[in-house]
Design an enzyme around this catalytic site. Structure first.
Site, PDB file in Angstrom:
ATOM      1  N   GLY A  54       0.787  -1.140  -0.078  1.00 48.50           N
ATOM      2  CA  GLY A  54      -0.110   0.117   0.015  1.00 48.50           C
ATOM      3  C   GLY A  54       0.815   1.161  -0.122  1.00 48.50           C
ATOM      4  N   CYS A  81       5.438  -6.112   1.803  1.00 49.27           N
ATOM      5  CA  CYS A  81       5.672  -4.749   2.005  1.00 49.27           C
ATOM      6  C   CYS A  81       5.012  -4.047   3.135  1.00 49.27           C
ATOM      7  CB  CYS A  81       5.398  -3.994   0.550  1.00 49.27           C
ATOM      8  SG  CYS A  81       6.376  -2.529   0.183  1.00 49.27           S
ATOM      9  N   TYR A  82       3.944  -3.244   2.689  1.00 46.40           N
ATOM     10  CA  TYR A  82       3.315  -2.485   3.911  1.00 46.40           C
ATOM     11  C   TYR A  82       2.572  -3.512   4.737  1.00 46.40           C
ATOM     12  CZ  TYR A  82      -0.566   0.620   5.934  1.00 46.40           C
ATOM     13  OH  TYR A  82      -0.922   1.188   6.920  1.00 46.40           O
ATOM     14  N   HIS A 169       7.981  -7.446  -3.205  1.00 48.31           N
ATOM     15  CA  HIS A 169       7.013  -7.946  -3.946  1.00 48.31           C
ATOM     16  C   HIS A 169       7.127  -9.093  -4.755  1.00 48.31           C
ATOM     17  CE1 HIS A 169       4.488  -4.325  -2.971  1.00 48.31           C
ATOM     18  NE2 HIS A 169       5.609  -3.668  -3.093  1.00 48.31           N
ATOM     19  N   GLU A 171       4.927 -10.766  -5.984  1.00 47.30           N
ATOM     20  CA  GLU A 171       3.850 -10.974  -7.189  1.00 47.30           C
ATOM     21  C   GLU A 171       4.286 -10.441  -8.633  1.00 47.30           C
ATOM     22  OE1 GLU A 171       2.910  -6.953  -5.005  1.00 47.30           O
ATOM     23  OE2 GLU A 171       3.625  -9.055  -4.530  1.00 47.30           O
ATOM     24  N   ASP A 227     -17.369 -12.565 -22.135  1.00 48.64           N
ATOM     25  CA  ASP A 227     -18.049 -12.636 -20.912  1.00 48.64           C
ATOM     26  C   ASP A 227     -19.461 -13.386 -21.022  1.00 48.64           C
ATOM     27  OD1 ASP A 227     -15.712 -11.591 -19.720  1.00 48.64           O
ATOM     28  OD2 ASP A 227     -16.672  -9.659 -19.498  1.00 48.64           O
ATOM     29  N   LYS A 369     -10.442 -12.454 -15.845  1.00 50.78           N
ATOM     30  CA  LYS A 369     -10.615 -12.543 -17.324  1.00 50.78           C
ATOM     31  C   LYS A 369      -9.881 -13.857 -17.961  1.00 50.78           C
ATOM     32  CE  LYS A 369     -12.384 -10.667 -20.987  1.00 50.78           C
ATOM     33  NZ  LYS A 369     -13.863  -9.765 -21.026  1.00 50.78           N
TER      34      LYS A 369
END
Length: 513
Positions: A54, A81-82, A169, A171, A227, A369
């Site tokens: 964040g 992190c945060y 991070h 990710e 979708d 998606k």
């Protein structure tokens, strides 16, 4: 229900990416606001909790805080992190502004062996993005699992309570072994078996849809997009002819789109498809209208009327199905209860009014998606439907600058078909976010066959994006641009000039209107 990892979102730009990386480990993930009470998190029966990064400093007056009770649930927690700094701060440690900020690539020195870094050793590259740092650990048995040149407490563990924290991070792609670290957290620490697959999702969804719908009928507004197409295929697998698809041709579709949708769903999938050709109805309403927002409102309002008329004729219809996906759900949830901080309002089929008393059926609302596309493949949808580029709800009206006419819409359709055809032949269609033609309400002088011409202009648009929120124009090869331009001018009557839009978003938008 599949095993779940809850991701608490503290405003990080990477929160959705964390959730996606967890799902790549075949573990279901769910994003929840950082302020969610521990008791509500427990109701999800999660195997683990991840605290996202964040932009705030934990010691700031209005910094976002989580319920401290989550650290007493007996559920493994990973702070990123945060999230690491918040965990340390909450448990009695100290966070201060670092003498040197740490942004970009760094080397993490792994200290010894741990469940979090199983299979990794020595130094690994990680991605940092922080100005604050941990300067004092809480009491209670925290140990250092790794450090960087600027951050002593770069990876830590409180083993007795399965609390872990990392300053970097995992990710992002700039942490090459990040997926291994997240997988280790899910599998080794949280004990997840990895049962989240699209095959298991389809099986579970079919059971849920049948149980929820019972003997009632379901209505779905089919657009031909990814979708709504996948939602239709999934619901049809569950309840067959109880699904009633309404496909409205508003006269603003791409070339042969109406025929393609009818062939695929009505004939090949044997769905109950109600086709309504409302071309004249829409184009008469749009005659002479050149203001973009007014065009959108006319199209939306008219769609509601057409859809309402058609749905009223369907007996025993209790459910309205929509192709809502997980990002739609996340982005329509107010941040910490503040509606003003909402990213966008929840979308529905053509803006259907509240007076339509249907129960909602949204079978894709847990999927990103890429997962929606994989479900489509599993259900037998062709690749050109599964990987179709986004197409705006108002159709070609927002790619036709100024007032639309039947003649100019035909020009745009013919030009657009050439663009898509050449992009596919070049092997770029599935690698580009959107590629299309735009009709401009201007004429320019040209020379064709030794004669002076005064004809229309077509603009080409091709953009790269991941979510449509920002986009950059694509540097298409010159020879490809040349082929597209030559074909449009030679094959589309009424066009004598083609231009290429090289505007990014921001400052421009992807669509011209």
């Amino acid at each position: 229900m599949s095993e779940t990892i809850v991701v608490l979102d503290f405003g990080s730009q990477y929160s959705q990416l964390i959730a996606r990386r967890i799902r790549e480990c075949h573990v279901y993930s769910k994003i929840m606001p950082y302020s969610t009470p521990a008791a509500k998190i427990r109701e999800e029966n999660p195997r683990g909790i991840i605290l996202s990064g964040g932009p705030s400093s934990v010691y700031a007056e209005h910094a976002p805080k989580c319920d401290p009770a989550i650290f007493e649930l007996g559920i493994p927690v990973l702070g990123i992190c945060y999230g690491l700094q918040l965990m340390i701060h909450t448990l009695g440690g100290e966070i201060t502004r670092g003498k040197a900020r740490e942004y970009g690539k760094a080397m993490l020195k792994i200290a010894g062996e741990s469940d979090l870094f199983q299979g990794l050793s020595g130094e690994i590259q990680v991605w940092m993005s922080h100005g604050d740092k941990v300067t004092r650990m809480p009491e209670g048995g925290f140990e250092i699992l790794g450090s960087s040149g600027n951050t002593e407490y770069c990876a830590v563990r409180m083993g007795g309570r399965s609390l872990y924290g990392i300053q970097f991070h995992p990710e992002v792609v700039h942490t090459p072994q990040g997926s291994t670290i997240l997988r280790n957290f899910c599998r080794n620490i949280c004990g997840c078996s990895g049962d989240w697959t699209m095959e298991s999702f389809i099986e579970q969804s079919v059971r849920e849809i049948r149980a929820k719908v019972g003997s009632s009928n379901v209505i779905l507004g089919l657009s031909g997009g990814v979708d709504s197409s996948v939602a239709a295929a999934l619901i049809h697998k569950a309840i067959g002819r109880q699904l009633n698809c309404i496909f409205v041709n508003n006269g603003l579709l791409r070339k042969s789109e109406a025929e393609r949708v009818q062939d695929l769903f009505g004939r090949n999938f044997a769905m109950k498809l109600i086709y309504i050709d409302a071309t004249d109805r829409f184009l008469d309403k749009l005659a002479g209208v050149d203001e973009p927002e007014k065009k959108r409102k006319i199209i939306g309002n008219e769609f509601v009327k057409v859809f309402d008329d058609a749905s009223a004729k369907i007996e025993n219809a209790e459910f309205l199905a929509q192709g809502t996906t997980y990002p739609d759900v996340i982005e329509s949830v107010p941040i910490d209860g503040n509606p003003a901080a909402m990213i966008k309002s929840h979308h529905n089929v053509g803006g259907l009014p509240k007076e339509m008393k249907f129960k909602l059926l949204e079978p894709l609302s847990r999927l990103f998606k890429d997962e929606v596309r994989e479900v489509g493949r599993q259900l037998g949808l062709p690749e050109d439907v599964v990987m179709r580029q986004p197409f705006p709800g108002p159709g070609l009206a927002v790619r036709h600058v100024g007032a639309v006419t039947r003649r100019t819409l035909d020009i745009l359709r013919d030009a657009d078909e050439i663009v898509v055809d050449e992009i596919k032949k070049a092997g770029l269609y599935y690698r580009i976010w959107q590629t299309f033609a735009v009709f401009l309400p201007i004429r320019s002088v040209g020379v064709m066959g030794d004669e002076r011409t005064y004809d229309h202009v077509i603009a080409l648009r091709a953009v790269e994006s991941t979510d449509g929120m920002t986009a950059d124009w694509v540097q298409l090869p010159y020879d490809l641009l040349g082929r597209i331009s030559t074909r449009i001018i030679n094959e589309v009557n009424g066009v004598n000039r083609v231009v290429y839009d090289i505007t990014s978003k921001p400052p421009g938008t992807i669509e011209w209107e």
